[in-house]
Design an enzyme around this catalytic site. Structure first.
Site, short mmCIF file in Angstrom:
data_model
loop_
_atom_site.label_atom_id
_atom_site.label_comp_id
_atom_site.label_asym_id
_atom_site.label_seq_id
_atom_site.Cartn_x
_atom_site.Cartn_y
_atom_site.Cartn_z
CG ASN A 78 -1.70 1.28 1.38
OD1 ASN A 78 -1.75 2.09 0.45
ND2 ASN A 78 -2.34 1.47 2.53
CE LYS B 122 0.05 3.18 4.69
NZ LYS B 122 0.16 3.25 6.14
CG HIS C 68 -5.64 2.14 5.07
ND1 HIS C 68 -5.16 3.06 5.97
CD2 HIS C 68 -4.68 1.19 4.94
CE1 HIS C 68 -3.95 2.67 6.35
NE2 HIS C 68 -3.64 1.54 5.75
CD GLU D 76 -2.60 5.56 6.62
OE1 GLU D 76 -2.59 5.63 5.37
OE2 GLU D 76 -1.69 5.00 7.27
CD GLU E 178 -3.40 -2.34 7.17
OE1 GLU E 178 -2.34 -2.63 6.61
OE2 GLU E 178 -3.96 -1.24 7.03
N GLY F 13 2.60 2.36 10.74
CA GLY F 13 3.56 3.45 10.59
C GLY F 13 4.26 3.82 11.89
CB SER G 107 5.22 -1.82 11.91
OG SER G 107 4.86 -0.47 12.13
P1 13P Z 1 3.13 0.40 7.60
O1 13P Z 1 3.60 -0.92 7.04
O2 13P Z 1 3.90 1.57 7.10
O3 13P Z 1 3.01 0.34 9.09
O4 13P Z 1 1.64 0.60 7.03
C1 13P Z 1 0.75 -0.45 7.12
C2 13P Z 1 -0.46 -0.09 6.35
O5 13P Z 1 -1.18 0.81 6.69
C3 13P Z 1 -0.74 -0.85 5.14
O6 13P Z 1 -2.01 -0.56 4.65
#
Ligand code: 13P
Length: 254
Positions: A13, A15, A98, A100, A170, A176, A216
């Site tokens: 992903n 982002k 997601h 976010e 997640e 992150g 992560s």
């Molecule tokens: P990270 O791997 O950067 O923690 O992000 C995970 C994520 O949100 C994947 O959709």
């Protein structure tokens, strides 16, 4: 539980990262490193990078996904992209729900459900994200939260359509942050999600659903997470932007 019953899927992903030219360069770097992968490899990229990603992955084993889609087929929704539009340019996957989007863009369980419906109607495969906040884990309501997210998102999804749903667990506190859920924590929740799906459909249906872990996940911890019986893949943020790290995770899923 038999992992052979379902496909392992490693998805990046990206982002809000990479211009089209940068997307092409990164995919060209990833391609040779994952060409022998036995799992499904997906890169989910910003809308403006989709064309470049489709072109760069043509004829390879890498599939392309979008990071969101709208619930309507078309209409007065300035700035949005429909599932039909994604289908029309040849995108097979889309991430929906997601954390976010839920945190920063007002996404709710109901809008997630409606976007899932639109994506399925358009013929896309959905990577449906669910996960609890740290405060919710601390209050011991992780499965209540995730159960609600899963049940609402899957409302009206038939057993046949369920074959085009991948669930990504997640935990929001692990995204992150460098804080990864332990392999046991990931296994506990993924197993509980599978049990919930078995109660909503059948055990056979549930055994066929790919349930990823995300948060992560990196080249170092992927092997242990992916060794768990209910962790069928990963949704990778930061580490998916580095070709060697992403490839290591893909190879760990083989
Ligand atoms: P990270 O791997 O950067 O923690 O992000 C995970 C994520 O949100 C994947 O959709």
């Amino acid at each position: 539980m038999n992992k052979q019953l379902r496909k392992a899927v490693i998805a990046g992903n990206w982002k809000m990262n990479k211009t089209p030219a940068e997307a092409t360069a990164l995919i060209n770097e990833i391609k040779p490193l994952v060409k022998d992968a036995t799992c499904e490899v997906v890169v989910c990229v910003p809308f403006v990078d989709l064309h470049a990603a489709l072109e760069a992955t043509a004829g390879t084993n890498i599939k392309v996904g979008a990071e969101n889609c709208h619930w309507a087929e078309n209409g007065a929704f300035t700035g949005e992209i429909s599932a039909q539009m994604l289908k029309a340019i040849g995108v097979p996957y889309v991430i929906i729900g997601h954390s976010e989007r839920r945190q920063y863009f007002g996404e709710t369980d109901v809008t997630v459900r409606d976007r899932v419906r639109a994506a399925l109607n358009a013929g896309l495969t959905v990577i449906l994200c669910v996960g609890e906040l740290l405060s919710e884990r601390e209050q011991n309501i992780t499965m209540e939260v995730i159960g609600k997210q899963v049940k609402i998102a899957l409302a009206g999804v038939s057993a046949e359509e369920l074959k085009r749903i991948i669930i990504a667990y997640e935990p929001v506190w692990a995204i992150g942050t460098g804080l990864t859920a332990t392999a046991e924590q990931a296994e506990d929740v993924n197993g509980a999600i599978r049990a919930l799906i078995a109660s909503l459909y059948t055990k056979e249906d549930a055994d066929g659903v790919t349930i990823q872990y995300g948060g992560s996940m990196n080249a170092k911890n992927a092997g242990e997470l992916l060794s768990k019986p209910n962790v069928d893949g990963g949704l990778i943020g930061g580490a998916s932007l580095k070709a060697p790290d992403f490839a290591t995770i893909v190879m760990a899923a083989n």
